[in-house]
Design a protein around this motif. Structure first.
Motif, PDB file in Angstrom:
ATOM      1  N   TRP A  97      -6.213   8.665  13.288  1.00 48.77           N
ATOM      2  CA  TRP A  97      -5.801   7.751  12.484  1.00 48.77           C
ATOM      3  C   TRP A  97      -5.327   8.505  11.097  1.00 48.77           C
ATOM      4  N   GLU A  98      -5.904   9.871  10.937  1.00 46.51           N
ATOM      5  CA  GLU A  98      -5.350  10.641   9.569  1.00 46.51           C
ATOM      6  C   GLU A  98      -4.964  12.051  10.215  1.00 46.51           C
ATOM      7  N   ASN A 131     -14.754  -1.268  15.540  1.00 40.72           N
ATOM      8  CA  ASN A 131     -14.986  -2.587  16.008  1.00 40.72           C
ATOM      9  C   ASN A 131     -13.199  -3.241  15.953  1.00 40.72           C
ATOM     10  N   GLY A 132     -12.758  -3.346  17.232  1.00 43.35           N
ATOM     11  CA  GLY A 132     -11.397  -3.683  16.923  1.00 43.35           C
ATOM     12  C   GLY A 132     -10.361  -2.679  16.379  1.00 43.35           C
ATOM     13  N   GLU A 133      -9.831  -2.891  15.081  1.00 40.96           N
ATOM     14  CA  GLU A 133      -8.944  -1.888  14.485  1.00 40.96           C
ATOM     15  C   GLU A 133      -9.571  -1.022  13.484  1.00 40.96           C
ATOM     16  N   GLY A 134     -10.877  -1.454  13.324  1.00 42.80           N
ATOM     17  CA  GLY A 134     -11.987  -0.643  12.290  1.00 42.80           C
ATOM     18  C   GLY A 134     -12.356   0.791  12.991  1.00 42.80           C
ATOM     19  N   GLY A 135     -13.147   1.515  12.353  1.00 40.46           N
ATOM     20  CA  GLY A 135     -13.716   2.613  12.455  1.00 40.46           C
ATOM     21  C   GLY A 135     -13.775   3.456  11.678  1.00 40.46           C
ATOM     22  N   LEU A 136     -13.483   5.012  12.215  1.00 31.12           N
ATOM     23  CA  LEU A 136     -13.135   5.963  10.875  1.00 31.12           C
ATOM     24  C   LEU A 136     -11.572   6.013  10.699  1.00 31.12           C
ATOM     25  N   LEU A 137     -11.318   5.898   9.427  1.00 37.34           N
ATOM     26  CA  LEU A 137     -10.080   5.824   9.132  1.00 37.34           C
ATOM     27  C   LEU A 137      -9.573   6.856   8.066  1.00 37.34           C
ATOM     28  N   GLY A 138      -9.015   6.557   6.869  1.00 40.17           N
ATOM     29  CA  GLY A 138      -8.523   7.698   6.082  1.00 40.17           C
ATOM     30  C   GLY A 138      -9.479   8.835   5.758  1.00 40.17           C
ATOM     31  N   MET A 139      -8.679  10.130   5.242  1.00 43.17           N
ATOM     32  CA  MET A 139      -9.564  11.137   4.890  1.00 43.17           C
ATOM     33  C   MET A 139      -8.476  11.830   3.855  1.00 43.17           C
ATOM     34  N   ASN A 157     -15.775  -5.423   2.310  1.00 44.35           N
ATOM     35  CA  ASN A 157     -15.730  -6.279   3.542  1.00 44.35           C
ATOM     36  C   ASN A 157     -14.939  -5.648   4.379  1.00 44.35           C
ATOM     37  N   ALA A 158     -15.426  -5.886   5.776  1.00 46.99           N
ATOM     38  CA  ALA A 158     -14.769  -5.158   6.924  1.00 46.99           C
ATOM     39  C   ALA A 158     -14.498  -6.194   7.983  1.00 46.99           C
ATOM     40  N   SER A 159     -13.742  -5.857   8.943  1.00 47.27           N
ATOM     41  CA  SER A 159     -13.417  -7.003  10.051  1.00 47.27           C
ATOM     42  C   SER A 159     -12.819  -6.200  11.186  1.00 47.27           C
ATOM     43  N   GLY A 160     -12.516  -6.898  12.128  1.00 47.08           N
ATOM     44  CA  GLY A 160     -11.891  -6.331  13.301  1.00 47.08           C
ATOM     45  C   GLY A 160     -10.428  -6.008  13.200  1.00 47.08           C
ATOM     46  N   ILE A 161      -9.930  -6.653  12.126  1.00 41.15           N
ATOM     47  CA  ILE A 161      -8.702  -6.302  11.601  1.00 41.15           C
ATOM     48  C   ILE A 161      -8.358  -6.240  10.052  1.00 41.15           C
ATOM     49  N   HIS A 162      -7.530  -5.588   9.658  1.00 37.38           N
ATOM     50  CA  HIS A 162      -7.101  -5.796   8.289  1.00 37.38           C
ATOM     51  C   HIS A 162      -8.174  -4.881   7.222  1.00 37.38           C
TER      52      HIS A 162
END
Length: 370
Positions: A51-52, A92-100, A149-154
């Motif tokens: 992701w990063e 979950n979907g597009e979620g997870g560990l993202l930016g750094m 708030n988080a979701s499987g998208i966005h």
């Protein structure tokens, strides 16, 4: 304008190494000595949804993968050195560990900032956490911002540390589009906090991390000459690149792309700032973005480089001298590598892309366009 990609089949089979990158790179002691001469080559493969990617002062690529792993990649050997797998991460979907992002005084201030999604009492949430680097691992997590708030998208979410020691965070609307217009909520925003998690006194809303609002799903963030640029996913039209300004409204969900037609009334009433670029009547799924102004690839001078997922190509957006406008655009490497999640640039001017195909993902080096 589409550019040819020579010897692609051969180049994509190479497993070797590459230099690294950062969204606000400082000069590096790492030069061209003994550097492989390939114009395009694979730095690392067998990755899972990176992701990063960013350049560390240790001359390694620092990388997150959505499943929770943080690693360093030695650029010439391609060796991957895992630092930590965050067990709390839930992909979950597009979620997870993202930016750094790294502290600007790293390693003297050995802090690593990450943003990730997790379960909190059965609810999917997002948090920003600071880790301390030492002995080839990350430890001592400190939560700086939580209960987003988080979701499987966005979910957003890209991080950036500016020279004034402020941490910038992009958040998505987490499938609740109206939250983007509610400045009491952190979703659908660009947020700004101090590096200890406190809210700066000069933020537009007292005690509130919100800097700008009306965003759908911004996943690219780069600072260029005091201008903060963000890339953002549109719904089925009008992906965007915006210049982020204090307390400005970027229109979502009432406005897609530039203000036109029935959107003009809302734009005027709510001081909506329009994008400097949009994808028009379709979407390309904009993601990571960086700024190129090196001598190595002169064609890309003074350009934003923007990765895309849906269109599987790299966009070059040439900027005006003042950086306020996109004067021309070109596309590169269409369908060559699959979905592209992030881009970064080494001090030597090499460009690095990471894929987001979910199977044998790669970090790829572009050292020339020959």
């Amino acid at each position: 304008m589409q550019r040819p990609l020579f010897l692609l089949a051969c180049l994509l089979t190479l497993y070797t190494t590459g230099m690294s990158c950062k969204k606000d790179s400082k000069p590096s002691s790492s030069g061209d000595d003994n550097w492989p001469a390939d114009s395009i080559r694979v730095v690392a493969d067998q990755l899972s949804f990176p992701w990063e990617i960013l350049w560390g002062p240790d001359n390694h690529i620092w990388m997150t993968e959505r499943g929770g792993r943080i690693s360093r990649i030695e650029p010439k050997s391609g060796d991957i050195f895992p630092l930590l797998t965050i067990s709390e991460v839930r992909s979950n979907g597009e979620g997870g560990l993202l930016g750094m992002a790294l502290h600007p005084s790293f390693p003297q201030q050995p802090y690593v900032y990450v943003v990730y999604n997790y379960d909190r009492n059965g609810d999917y949430r997002e948090k920003v956490v600071r880790y301390t680097y030492g002995n080839n691992t990350l430890a001592s997590p400190r939560v700086l911002l939580d209960n987003i708030n988080a979701s499987g998208i966005h979910n957003g979410s890209r991080l950036l540390v500016s020279p004034d020691n402020k941490l910038w965070i992009t958040t998505g609307d987490a499938s609740s589009s109206q939250d983007a217009q509610d400045t009491s909520l952190p979703n659908g925003k660009v947020l700004r906090i101090n590096l200890d998690g406190s809210v700066p006194a000069d933020n537009p809303f007292p005690g509130n991390p919100v800097w700008s609002y009306g965003h759908r799903n911004p996943q690219g963030l780069v600072l260029v000459n005091d201008k903060l640029y963000a890339s953002e996913h549109g719904p089925n039209i009008e992906d965007e690149v915006n210049i982020i300004e204090k307390q400005r409204n970027y229109g979502w969900p009432q406005v897609n792309g530039p203000c036109d037609g029935g959107e003009n009334t809302f734009c005027t009433r709510y001081n909506v700032k329009t994008p400097i670029w949009s994808s028009g009547n379709s979407t390309v799924a904009t993601s990571g973005m960086d700024y190129y102004n090196k001598d190595r690839i002169s064609q890309w001078s003074n350009s934003l480089l923007l990765t895309t997922l849906k269109s599987q190509r790299l966009y070059q957006l040439q900027l005006s001298p003042d950086g306020d406008r996109v004067t021309s655009s070109a596309t590169w490497f269409t369908n060559a590598f699959g979905r592209l999640r992030d881009v970064c640039i080494s001090p030597a001017g090499r460009v690095y892309l990471c894929t987001s195909n979910g199977s044998n993902d790669k970090v790829i080096e572009i050292s020339s366009l020959k």
